[in-house]
Write a protein that holds these residues in place. Structure first.
Motif, PDB file in Angstrom:
ATOM      1  N   GLY A  59       2.994  24.392  -3.121  1.00 16.36           N
ATOM      2  CA  GLY A  59       1.846  24.333  -2.419  1.00 16.36           C
ATOM      3  C   GLY A  59       1.934  23.932  -0.798  1.00 16.36           C
ATOM      4  O   GLY A  59       1.111  24.214  -0.075  1.00 16.36           O
ATOM      5  N   SER A  60       3.200  23.491  -0.536  1.00 15.89           N
ATOM      6  CA  SER A  60       3.436  23.181   0.714  1.00 15.89           C
ATOM      7  C   SER A  60       3.187  24.329   1.818  1.00 15.89           C
ATOM      8  O   SER A  60       2.381  24.098   2.736  1.00 15.89           O
ATOM      9  CB  SER A  60       4.711  22.601   1.068  1.00 15.89           C
ATOM     10  OG  SER A  60       4.991  21.486   0.255  1.00 15.89           O
ATOM     11  N   ASN A  63      -0.368  25.922   1.605  1.00 11.19           N
ATOM     12  CA  ASN A  63      -1.297  24.938   2.353  1.00 11.19           C
ATOM     13  C   ASN A  63      -1.453  25.199   3.833  1.00 11.19           C
ATOM     14  O   ASN A  63      -2.530  25.159   4.631  1.00 11.19           O
ATOM     15  CB  ASN A  63      -1.039  23.549   2.171  1.00 11.19           C
ATOM     16  CG  ASN A  63      -1.371  23.005   0.698  1.00 11.19           C
ATOM     17  OD1 ASN A  63      -2.220  23.795   0.018  1.00 11.19           O
ATOM     18  ND2 ASN A  63      -0.706  21.928   0.373  1.00 11.19           N
ATOM     19  N   PHE A  75      -6.712  23.924  -0.785  1.00  8.76           N
ATOM     20  CA  PHE A  75      -5.591  23.021  -0.602  1.00  8.76           C
ATOM     21  C   PHE A  75      -4.955  22.666  -2.024  1.00  8.76           C
ATOM     22  O   PHE A  75      -5.704  22.269  -3.133  1.00  8.76           O
ATOM     23  CB  PHE A  75      -5.918  21.809   0.114  1.00  8.76           C
ATOM     24  CG  PHE A  75      -4.685  20.657   0.439  1.00  8.76           C
ATOM     25  CD1 PHE A  75      -3.942  20.748   1.470  1.00  8.76           C
ATOM     26  CD2 PHE A  75      -4.662  19.651  -0.696  1.00  8.76           C
ATOM     27  CE1 PHE A  75      -3.002  19.966   1.526  1.00  8.76           C
ATOM     28  CE2 PHE A  75      -3.270  18.818  -0.434  1.00  8.76           C
ATOM     29  CZ  PHE A  75      -2.757  18.989   0.645  1.00  8.76           C
ATOM     30  N   ARG A  76      -3.583  22.722  -2.382  1.00  6.86           N
ATOM     31  CA  ARG A  76      -3.072  22.149  -3.437  1.00  6.86           C
ATOM     32  C   ARG A  76      -2.092  21.142  -3.377  1.00  6.86           C
ATOM     33  O   ARG A  76      -1.380  20.802  -2.256  1.00  6.86           O
ATOM     34  CB  ARG A  76      -2.174  23.362  -4.165  1.00  6.86           C
ATOM     35  CG  ARG A  76      -3.112  24.311  -4.602  1.00  6.86           C
ATOM     36  CD  ARG A  76      -2.279  25.177  -5.638  1.00  6.86           C
ATOM     37  NE  ARG A  76      -1.491  26.168  -4.920  1.00  6.86           N
ATOM     38  CZ  ARG A  76      -0.051  26.556  -5.112  1.00  6.86           C
ATOM     39  NH1 ARG A  76       0.377  25.934  -6.278  1.00  6.86           N
ATOM     40  NH2 ARG A  76       0.485  27.350  -4.387  1.00  6.86           N
ATOM     41  N   ARG A  79      -1.881  14.660  -0.562  1.00  8.39           N
ATOM     42  CA  ARG A  79      -2.223  14.350   0.731  1.00  8.39           C
ATOM     43  C   ARG A  79      -1.193  14.782   1.581  1.00  8.39           C
ATOM     44  O   ARG A  79      -1.133  14.965   2.649  1.00  8.39           O
ATOM     45  CB  ARG A  79      -3.091  13.312   1.017  1.00  8.39           C
ATOM     46  CG  ARG A  79      -2.665  12.136   0.692  1.00  8.39           C
ATOM     47  CD  ARG A  79      -3.455  10.942   0.705  1.00  8.39           C
ATOM     48  NE  ARG A  79      -2.940   9.766   0.222  1.00  8.39           N
ATOM     49  CZ  ARG A  79      -2.579   9.552  -0.862  1.00  8.39           C
ATOM     50  NH1 ARG A  79      -2.722  10.235  -1.970  1.00  8.39           N
ATOM     51  NH2 ARG A  79      -2.111   7.974  -1.201  1.00  8.39           N
ATOM     52  N   GLN A  81       1.603  16.659   1.027  1.00  9.50           N
ATOM     53  CA  GLN A  81       2.224  17.775   0.568  1.00  9.50           C
ATOM     54  C   GLN A  81       3.037  18.287   1.768  1.00  9.50           C
ATOM     55  O   GLN A  81       4.082  19.002   1.331  1.00  9.50           O
ATOM     56  CB  GLN A  81       1.315  18.960  -0.239  1.00  9.50           C
ATOM     57  CG  GLN A  81       1.835  19.755  -1.188  1.00  9.50           C
ATOM     58  CD  GLN A  81       2.317  19.122  -2.352  1.00  9.50           C
ATOM     59  OE1 GLN A  81       1.858  18.172  -2.725  1.00  9.50           O
ATOM     60  NE2 GLN A  81       3.178  19.651  -3.268  1.00  9.50           N
ATOM     61  N   ASP A  82       2.748  18.438   2.962  1.00 10.03           N
ATOM     62  CA  ASP A  82       3.512  18.942   4.049  1.00 10.03           C
ATOM     63  C   ASP A  82       4.749  18.465   3.973  1.00 10.03           C
ATOM     64  O   ASP A  82       5.827  19.127   4.430  1.00 10.03           O
ATOM     65  CB  ASP A  82       2.793  18.656   5.320  1.00 10.03           C
ATOM     66  CG  ASP A  82       1.209  19.369   5.617  1.00 10.03           C
ATOM     67  OD1 ASP A  82       1.047  20.479   4.609  1.00 10.03           O
ATOM     68  OD2 ASP A  82       0.758  18.949   6.459  1.00 10.03           O
ATOM     69  N   SER A 127      -1.917  19.597   7.181  1.00 14.35           N
ATOM     70  CA  SER A 127      -2.728  20.711   6.373  1.00 14.35           C
ATOM     71  C   SER A 127      -3.952  20.071   5.616  1.00 14.35           C
ATOM     72  O   SER A 127      -5.106  20.512   5.285  1.00 14.35           O
ATOM     73  CB  SER A 127      -1.791  21.674   5.495  1.00 14.35           C
ATOM     74  OG  SER A 127      -1.467  20.886   4.259  1.00 14.35           O
ATOM     75  N   HIS A 128      -3.456  18.960   4.946  1.00 15.48           N
ATOM     76  CA  HIS A 128      -4.418  18.256   4.107  1.00 15.48           C
ATOM     77  C   HIS A 128      -5.801  17.936   5.009  1.00 15.48           C
ATOM     78  O   HIS A 128      -6.848  18.254   4.539  1.00 15.48           O
ATOM     79  CB  HIS A 128      -4.178  17.004   3.428  1.00 15.48           C
ATOM     80  CG  HIS A 128      -4.834  16.316   2.558  1.00 15.48           C
ATOM     81  ND1 HIS A 128      -5.485  17.232   1.421  1.00 15.48           N
ATOM     82  CD2 HIS A 128      -5.530  15.324   2.484  1.00 15.48           C
ATOM     83  CE1 HIS A 128      -5.929  15.928   0.660  1.00 15.48           C
ATOM     84  NE2 HIS A 128      -6.483  15.072   1.508  1.00 15.48           N
ATOM     85  N   LEU A 131      -7.550  20.788   6.315  1.00 14.10           N
ATOM     86  CA  LEU A 131      -8.578  21.636   5.235  1.00 14.10           C
ATOM     87  C   LEU A 131      -9.339  20.980   4.682  1.00 14.10           C
ATOM     88  O   LEU A 131     -10.483  21.542   4.174  1.00 14.10           O
ATOM     89  CB  LEU A 131      -7.289  22.459   4.379  1.00 14.10           C
ATOM     90  CG  LEU A 131      -6.616  23.402   4.776  1.00 14.10           C
ATOM     91  CD1 LEU A 131      -5.411  23.833   3.774  1.00 14.10           C
ATOM     92  CD2 LEU A 131      -7.438  24.615   5.213  1.00 14.10           C
TER      93      LEU A 131
END
Lengths: 632, 632
Positions: A59-60, A63, A75-76, A79, A81-82, A127-128, A131
């Motif tokens: 998901g990085s 996202n 978003f997957r 929080r 994930q980036d 992104s978290h 989004l």
């Protein structure tokens, strides 16, 4: 003779810093074999390709596409994930520096472009929060990991810049760092991320760019910690090291990775500012940590609950958490302490951690990883969560890309310089070139204790410092064929003046029985086996009796079984010990007067800890009872 | 001579059940002193008043008012907040049965009226779901605790009915139970609560009302467990015992309280249905649990992470979880197994748990409680969460009212009957009247091993069975002044035929050194001290040296210090042992060759474990090193 390297690795203090030694460049050190070389090769051929698939699947990357207004879906993941992508970018950048590859360069460039599209005009990038929670940006720093993610982006950008790839990445990183500075330094916001990481990253970006506000922000974040500025997430103020200002805390507490990344940042700020109170408090905690909260493997974190340090001497082997990321953070910290002080005890612990706590996290094939690294696995373990066996990936995948960035940059940690001396801290076959000095190192270390160092080029006056590991009981050194007295200095180094042709270091690899300090309750009455820097363990696959029934014969001889290529495990050296298998009946409450149990003489066979869990999922123990009273 | 008691206690099988013994009534047993009597007095004067304040302050009562359309504000607390009130109601009902009080009766009646107003017309009752998630009723049973809360209401209602108070409460409970039956039995919904508890409660409501559908639903819930019908909350299927059908599982796993409440329900369903496969599987797990996963104190749950059982022989003293509720659930289970089999081993474990794991949860003054009950506390413990010291209350306050309902009903567990025999399982001063038998028990047990039993009334032909605890090495019994051979039967009871006037039981209270089974890694090389049913511990307050530096002299004499009233602790008997205080230097890695440490001869003084933490917050250990090699 000190000239700057062409390609710096991670954590390179500025010329004006308070470092007493400076790192060599990644282009100045080549590892050509041995376990370190093998890990780098496997990292390139197996782990990194796996990681590149996972930043898509996990998901990085999707996202960030969503944050850039591209693609569909929601978003997957977590929080943070980036940060998986950022660590992967850093791994690829160091690997590109080590051995350039157009594919790597393209990935770095494409990722930088994606990040530039995802980044808000004001420089913010996550992104978290963009989004999912745009109204809560920087509003829940106690668990948002926004600065943590930013820190990993900064480190990736520094790596890319030093590797000479993707110039857009540092630009993106600077815009994000400038946004942090605008809010948290110039803007007066006293927010702190619950998870330290950005501190060391800001210092590194300062080192790359010379922009003093990055260093100033790092210093502010460290100075403000422990003042109750972090909201409690329900785990108490110890969890995020917010219980005491860093200069007042005497012992490592709470979430292990957080404490250790924080320490790396503290020493980095000392290195660049000379604020001695920072170095002093970090060294004080290091001494306490090493004496009371460090596993034999160098691992840290005694508790699953909170992924945390325990109390002093709370070091259970079975429930050891020893997160792989904590081992990496410990390498970072010890490296910085070494640069700050030149004291070999930091290189000693670096080596112990590198070959044990860190190396065990990855399977021989490079395709599976431990999140948790215990020193014991019982036959009836359950693998409901991240303990049990290595896995290809994790929902919370902080560890695998962290491992990859570390393996790709291992060459960075082998040697340092000061004005006229070259220090060898870690031994591996390869070449070391530093302006006017060029060495070729030939060794099968750590399987073999002989390290041959050929001087290909050197000035008339120079010095070579060899770390003599504390574990080597009898060490021999020959300089140009002549034995010299092995009297290490107070830092643990044997300093040779003007060696001309060849130095041979012979470290003592006789296997050793080691015993725990009497205050370590969890392994009282036990012993473990070490050889050189390697901690050994007893895996079920190598035994004729149940691992959990084995007890060493007091004072057993330890027999080295010659080098072999063990299926699944790879190239290894086993060690045999005399033991007894105890047949203790069970039934009823396990307390009372136990009659002397029957037992059988057996040979117990140990394999290096870093190579465990490459066969079946059987029981494993680092510590075996020794002696075991009442055996008949 | 078997007539029904007037006031039944908790868990009373029906006349047609498969129980081999039946409980006496609460009105048939009076405890007049000793620790049990003292706990009941403190429960009434200190703990229950505290609990009654907390059901208001903590939100349980206000939440139900909101559900009834009364008052203002929002839902407060956990989704299982209702259960705090239900357990408090049960405690008050048993206390009312023991010693009637108009205030108790008024509280029960007012609460029943509130619940009747809050209850939906269809019988559903749960303030959290009615107020916060009305669309998700029974839709997230994996963590909703809806049936768990319902179970506690059912148990409170059974208690009120047996105590003859608040007849509206059983009516409310039946409407809720009927709703459960309509949905989950007649309606065919295969949902299961993630937290077992309702099973045993449904059986009890069946016993009270004769309504077979309650028993049928309990049976269905047990039969369906372990079939993957519970969504994973992220902790894996072991956590909620959903990994295997109950008849197939061999060992206790996951959340300890859940497993143990489930077992109580399993045995209850056996008792009322005669389904022998249920008893067999529960006994199988009991044997495994006792031999491999039970603490010396009788406590259960080796892990903070998941409040869970560990692997076999994973029994760390410092990180023992041993939730107070798990001790209570274990009492429930062992009581039911005793009724089902008559085997004294269940009464033995009941006693061990009662006097140690359970009793330690409450402070001497009855105003503070442990959630977690470890067997070791180090000097540098931190109390970020529920470990550390006892607290007045908890956000998640499952334990305190659970303790209160148990203490109020302790008289229930002392004795049982079968056709012509009265069984004494636990010894306490007081009177026992069961139709044609009336006994007066005089004893200072467990401080003193002498138990005098005067026969005030008895038929011409009867039997008296005395449990001879497994720990009593030399036991003497005099019947009407004449010694009799002490040859317990295979169940562990000495059965006397027709004692006429007086029986004196003399149990052996000589203090004992006990040793752990060699497979228990965490306390290898240690010993503990017990006296009678009491486990002892070494608190810092009683030592002249650091507790963590103490080691027992192998084979030390154990000296009983006469009864005293220790400030803060209360009436107690201390035990002294010969020990040495080890002065082991620390610094550097705590592994290697440790030189024989210097040590000093000291006396180590032990206090009963159930009385610990009533003074300062110093270190405590149940297990001390013994022997400690290398002392000079």
């Amino acid at each position: 003779m000190a000239a700057s390297p062409r390609i710096c690795g991670p954590a390179v203090p500025t010329a004006g810093s308070h470092a007493v030694q400076r790192p060599l460049g990644l282009d100045e050190v080549q590892i050509t074999g041995g376990p370190l070389g093998r890990w780098q090769q496997t990292n390139r051929t197996a782990s990194i390709p796996l990681g590149l698939r996972q930043v898509e699947q996990g998901g990085s990357v999707p996202n960030l596409r969503l944050a850039a207004g591209e693609g569909k879906g929601g978003f997957r993941g977590y929080r943070f994930q980036d940060s998986d992508l950022y660590k992967q970018l850093e791994a690829v950048a160091w690997e590109h520096a080590r051995q350039p590859d157009p594919g790597y360069e393209a990935f770095l460039t494409a990722s930088a472009e994606l990040l530039a599209r995802a980044q808000r005009p004001d420089g913010y990038l996550n992104s978290h929060y963009q989004l999912v929670k745009p109204d809560l940006i920087y509003a829940e720093l106690e668990y948002s990991h926004e600065m943590y993610c930013a820190g990993h982006l900064l480190q990736a950008a520094v790596a890319a810049a030093r590797a000479g790839a993707a110039p857009l990445l540092p630009a993106v990183a600077r815009r994000l760092a400038d946004h942090l500075v605008a809010v948290f330094l110039d803007g007066g916001d006293d927010g702190l991320d619950g998870h330290p990481e950005v501190e060391t990253a800001l210092v590194e970006l300062y080192r790359l760019t010379g922009e003093g506000s990055y260093l100033a922000l790092a210093r502010k974040l460290i100075d403000n910690r422990g003042r109750g500025l972090i909201r409690d997430v329900g785990l108490g103020p110890l969890y995020a090291q917010d219980h005491l200002p860093v200069r007042e805390a005497d012992t490592a507490v709470g979430h292990a990775v957080r404490q250790l990344y924080l320490e790396a940042g503290i020493v980095d700020v000392y290195l660049e500012t000379g604020d001695r109170s920072l170095l002093d408090c970090s060294v004080r905690r290091w001494e306490d940590l090493v004496a009371t909260k460090t596993y034999l493997t160098g691992g840290h974190g005694s508790r699953h609950d909170g992924e945390a340090f325990g109390e002093r001497y709370e070091l259970p082997p079975d429930r050891a958490y020893n997160e792989s990321c904590a081992a990496i953070a410990s390498l970072h910290w010890n490296w910085r302490l070494l640069l700050a002080t030149g004291d070999g005890r930091y290189a000693d612990l670096f080596e112990r951690t590198l070959y044990n706590a860190f190396a065990a996290a990855t399977s021989t094939d490079g395709l599976r990883f431990f999140y948790v690294n215990p020193l014991q696995r019982r036959a009836d373990y359950s693998a409901d969560r991240y303990d049990g066996r290595r896995r290809e990936w994790f929902d919370c995948a902080c560890c695998p890309p962290n491992i990859m960035r570390t393996v790709a940059s291992l060459g960075h940690y082998l040697a340092t310089r000061d004005e006229d001396c070259l220090y060898l801290h870690q031994y591996a076959p390869g070449t070391i070139r530093s302006s006017d000095v060029e060495l070729a190192v030939a060794t099968d270390y750590p399987w073999d204790g002989r390290v041959g160092i050929s001087v290909a080029r050197a000035p008339a006056t120079w010095r070579l410092a060899l770390r003599i590991p504390a574990w080597s009981r009898t060490t021999t050194v020959l300089v140009d064929g002549t034995p010299v007295p092995v009297t290490p200095d107070e830092r643990g180094y044997l300093v040779l003046s003007n060696p001309r042709e060849h130095v041979e270091l012979r470290l003592d690899l006789a296997p050793r029985l080691v015993f725990p300090h009497p205050r370590i309750d969890a392994v009282r009455g036990c012993a473990a086996v070490e050889r050189g820097p390697l901690v050994y363990c007893f895996e079920q696959a190598d035994q004729s009796a149940d691992v959990d029934e084995l007890a060493l014969i007091p004072g057993t001889e330890l027999r080295v079984v010659g080098m072999q290529d063990l299926p699944g495990v790879g190239r290894t050296v086993l060690i045999e010990a005399d033991a007894r298998a105890i047949h203790q009946p069970s039934g009823g409450l396990p307390y009372g007067d136990h009659p002397p149990p029957a037992s059988t003489a057996v040979t117990a066979t140990a394999v290096p800890y870093f190579q465990w869990d490459n066969r079946d999922g059987g029981a494993m123990r680092v510590w075996l009872p020794h002696p075991f009273e009442g055996i008949r």
